[in-house]
Write a protein that holds these residues in place. Structure first.
Motif, mmCIF file in Angstrom:
data_model
loop_
_atom_site.group_PDB
_atom_site.id
_atom_site.type_symbol
_atom_site.label_atom_id
_atom_site.label_comp_id
_atom_site.label_asym_id
_atom_site.label_seq_id
_atom_site.Cartn_x
_atom_site.Cartn_y
_atom_site.Cartn_z
ATOM 1 N N CYS A 85 0.840 -1.196 0.000
ATOM 2 C CA CYS A 85 0.000 0.000 0.000
ATOM 3 C C CYS A 85 0.878 1.251 0.000
ATOM 4 N N ASP A 86 0.895 2.000 1.075
ATOM 5 C CA ASP A 86 1.673 3.247 1.068
ATOM 6 C C ASP A 86 2.826 3.236 2.053
ATOM 7 N N GLU A 87 3.298 2.049 2.419
ATOM 8 C CA GLU A 87 4.499 1.945 3.234
ATOM 9 C C GLU A 87 5.480 1.001 2.546
ATOM 10 N N THR A 88 6.744 1.423 2.451
ATOM 11 C CA THR A 88 7.782 0.519 1.956
ATOM 12 C C THR A 88 8.512 0.033 3.200
ATOM 13 N N ALA A 89 8.542 -1.294 3.394
ATOM 14 C CA ALA A 89 9.089 -1.778 4.655
ATOM 15 C C ALA A 89 9.944 -3.025 4.467
ATOM 16 N N ALA A 90 10.961 -3.137 5.329
ATOM 17 C CA ALA A 90 11.815 -4.330 5.363
ATOM 18 C C ALA A 90 12.127 -4.629 6.819
ATOM 19 N N ALA A 91 12.215 -5.925 7.150
ATOM 20 C CA ALA A 91 12.491 -6.308 8.536
ATOM 21 C C ALA A 91 13.195 -7.653 8.564
ATOM 22 N N LEU A 92 13.939 -7.884 9.637
ATOM 23 C CA LEU A 92 14.575 -9.177 9.833
ATOM 24 C C LEU A 92 14.042 -9.769 11.139
ATOM 25 N N VAL A 93 13.509 -10.994 11.052
ATOM 26 C CA VAL A 93 12.840 -11.622 12.193
ATOM 27 C C VAL A 93 13.354 -13.055 12.340
ATOM 28 N N THR A 94 13.572 -13.502 13.587
ATOM 29 C CA THR A 94 14.033 -14.880 13.791
ATOM 30 C C THR A 94 12.832 -15.826 13.842
ATOM 31 N N ASP A 95 13.121 -17.132 13.848
ATOM 32 C CA ASP A 95 12.011 -18.091 13.884
ATOM 33 C C ASP A 95 11.300 -18.093 15.238
ATOM 34 N N ARG A 96 11.871 -17.406 16.228
ATOM 35 C CA ARG A 96 11.154 -17.250 17.504
ATOM 36 C C ARG A 96 10.373 -15.941 17.551
ATOM 37 N N GLY A 97 10.376 -15.210 16.437
ATOM 38 C CA GLY A 97 9.593 -13.976 16.369
ATOM 39 C C GLY A 97 10.332 -12.740 16.854
ATOM 40 N N GLU A 98 11.641 -12.900 17.183
ATOM 41 C CA GLU A 98 12.384 -11.717 17.647
ATOM 42 C C GLU A 98 12.646 -10.782 16.464
ATOM 43 N N VAL A 99 12.309 -9.513 16.664
ATOM 44 C CA VAL A 99 12.498 -8.521 15.603
ATOM 45 C C VAL A 99 13.918 -7.957 15.730
ATOM 46 N N LEU A 100 14.789 -8.317 14.771
ATOM 47 C CA LEU A 100 16.184 -7.860 14.810
ATOM 48 C C LEU A 100 16.339 -6.519 14.114
ATOM 49 N N ALA A 101 15.483 -6.255 13.139
ATOM 50 C CA ALA A 101 15.516 -4.972 12.430
ATOM 51 C C ALA A 101 14.142 -4.728 11.843
ATOM 52 N N ASP A 102 13.749 -3.469 11.767
ATOM 53 C CA ASP A 102 12.400 -3.151 11.279
ATOM 54 C C ASP A 102 12.401 -1.715 10.776
ATOM 55 N N VAL A 103 12.283 -1.542 9.470
ATOM 56 C CA VAL A 103 12.312 -0.195 8.890
ATOM 57 C C VAL A 103 11.039 0.017 8.068
ATOM 58 N N VAL A 104 10.369 1.136 8.305
ATOM 59 C CA VAL A 104 9.153 1.463 7.547
ATOM 60 C C VAL A 104 9.314 2.871 6.987
ATOM 61 N N ALA A 105 9.240 2.987 5.649
ATOM 62 C CA ALA A 105 9.270 4.323 5.022
ATOM 63 C C ALA A 105 7.842 4.669 4.620
ATOM 64 N N SER A 106 7.306 5.704 5.239
ATOM 65 C CA SER A 106 5.909 6.072 4.982
ATOM 66 C C SER A 106 5.808 7.022 3.788
ATOM 67 N N GLN A 107 4.695 6.934 3.074
ATOM 68 C CA GLN A 107 4.473 7.835 1.940
ATOM 69 C C GLN A 107 3.424 8.899 2.265
ATOM 70 N N ILE A 108 3.195 9.129 3.551
ATOM 71 C CA ILE A 108 2.137 10.082 3.932
ATOM 72 C C ILE A 108 2.352 11.443 3.256
ATOM 73 N N ALA A 109 3.606 11.890 3.211
ATOM 74 C CA ALA A 109 3.884 13.213 2.621
ATOM 75 C C ALA A 109 3.521 13.240 1.133
ATOM 76 N N THR A 110 3.672 12.074 0.464
ATOM 77 C CA THR A 110 3.370 12.001 -0.970
ATOM 78 C C THR A 110 1.866 12.094 -1.219
ATOM 79 N N HIS A 111 1.089 11.352 -0.399
ATOM 80 C CA HIS A 111 -0.353 11.253 -0.665
ATOM 81 C C HIS A 111 -1.185 12.275 0.107
ATOM 82 N N GLY A 112 -0.617 12.810 1.176
ATOM 83 C CA GLY A 112 -1.344 13.749 2.040
ATOM 84 C C GLY A 112 -2.102 14.825 1.275
ATOM 85 N N PRO A 113 -1.454 15.519 0.341
ATOM 86 C CA PRO A 113 -2.140 16.607 -0.353
ATOM 87 C C PRO A 113 -3.386 16.145 -1.124
#
Ligand code: KG4
Ligand code: ZN
Length: 358
Positions: free
Chosen positions: A10-38
């Motif tokens: 949708c309007d978020e570009t995201a990448a994350a690294l997660v272990t098989d136990r569900g531990e979140v090692l990295a989590d990046v979300v780039a939002s497009q709110i500024a692009t679509h807001g207007p």
């Protein structure tokens, strides 16, 4: 096992690294709110272009503090649908290229599974491990595109109990905010304004009030708000605006909570998971907690960062498919609509595998 999750539905570009136990090692979300807001809503072509610009930097950033970087990734999970086709294709093509060049397994994930299984994520910095539900549980998925109740029996055994007949709850928040000239996305803005208002200031009708159905409907509420604004104008003082937002929000919340409790009763299940972008709403979280306490239901709501779109939840759903030995080849296609949430396993193209015939 470490799974790289990629999300671009949708309007978020995201990448994350997660272990098989569900531990979140990295989590990046780039939002497009500024692009679509207007524009007061998502413009699909602009979304695709923004994903193309963001996807590689977002993956780089996610892996920047991980020793070994890309070589530490054991498998890749990417959102296959539902969503905007042009946007989905960006994530899927990058995921396929990575899987091919790294010679790692790849799985395509239903975005809705991601939301439902976000409850299993363990994020760093939490005071103690998040308690997680056991299956079966009732899942209320409330986002910008979907509002539905599920009976979650297993990681690939999810039955749809009910859904909205028209607008999704997040859509109702977004349309209301647009009508009131408040900006996009509307949910967080109305949530904030509602916190300072009186929920009983305006009486909006409760949609689908009958206990006979678990279905939702929010378009009538939107019309009621539009009529109200037509008659009295947008409130020009903060208190009246807060009151209007609180009244509008409380009807959505009441409808979501009542149907969820009803679903738990009907299914004989005493665990409820609420997830999706609207689950970040403070009014919903507070009201659901109260109702669950009163009805002997244990409530699980992921932290807001796991509720709104993110790639960690896609990696988490991927962990379970991969653990089941599932792999997708490089030819799978994206899908714009949910292929249907019936019991059973889904093929990579979203069609249902019939247990009886195969
Ligand atoms: O799950 P999500 O990030 O994306 C979809 O898959 O749709 O949900 C986005 C939706 C938007 O409609 C947004 O207004 C709503 O979630 N939302 C909220 C809140 N935060 C996001 N709605 C109500 N209160 C919030 N705090
Ligand atoms: Zn979502």
């Amino acid at each position: 096992m470490r799974v790289l999750g990629i999300e671009s539905s949708c309007d978020e570009t995201a990448a994350a690294l997660v272990t098989d136990r569900g531990e979140v090692l990295a989590d990046v979300v780039a939002s497009q709110i500024a692009t679509h807001g207007p524009y007061g809503g998502i413009v699909p072509e602009l979304a695709s272009r923004a994903h193309i610009r963001a996807i590689i930097p977002v993956i780089h950033e996610a892996l920047s503090n991980i020793p070994g970087g890309l070589s530490s990734v054991d498998a890749i999970a990417v959102t296959q649908g539902p969503g905007l086709v042009g946007s989905l294709l960006v994530g899927v093509q990058v995921a396929k290229a990575l899987a091919w060049s790294l010679e790692k397994p790849l799985v395509g994930i239903n975005h809705l599974d991601g939301h439902l299984f976000a409850v299993y994520l363990q994020r760093p910095g939490e005071p103690e491990p998040m308690s997680v539900p056991t299956m079966p549980y009732v899942g209320l998925l409330v986002s910008g595109g979907h509002t539905a109740l599920y009976r979650v029996e297993g990681f690939s055994d999810i039955a749809l109990l009910s859904q909205t007949r028209d607008d999704a709850a997040g859509e109702a928040f977004d349309k209301a905010a647009k009508l009131l000239g408040l900006g996009y996305p509307g949910g967080p803005i109305i949530d904030e304004l509602a916190a300072g208002g009186q929920a009983d200031a305006f009486a909006f009708p409760l949609p689908m009030a009958s206990r006979k159905t678990l279905d939702f409907s929010f378009s009538g509420l939107k019309t009621a708000l539009a009529r109200h604004v037509q008659q009295t104008g947008v409130p020009n003082d903060d208190q009246a605006l807060g009151d209007l937002c609180a009244s509008f929000q409380s009807v959505i919340v009441e409808s979501l909570v009542r149907k969820s409790v009803l679903a738990c009763r009907r299914e004989g299940i005493d665990q409820l998971v609420i997830t999706g972008g609207v689950a970040a709403n403070r009014g919903l979280r507070a009201r659901a907690k109260l109702a669950c306490n009163e009805n002997g239901i244990t409530l699980f709501v992921p932290p807001p960062i796991s509720c709104t779109d993110n790639a960690a939840m896609i990696a988490m759903a991927g962990v379970h498919r991969l653990a089941d030995g599932e792999r997708d080849d490089l030819s799978f296609a994206v899908y714009s609509r949910d292929p249907g949430r019936r019991r059973g396993k889904f093929r990579a193209d979203g069609t249902l595998v019939d247990h009886k015939s195969e």
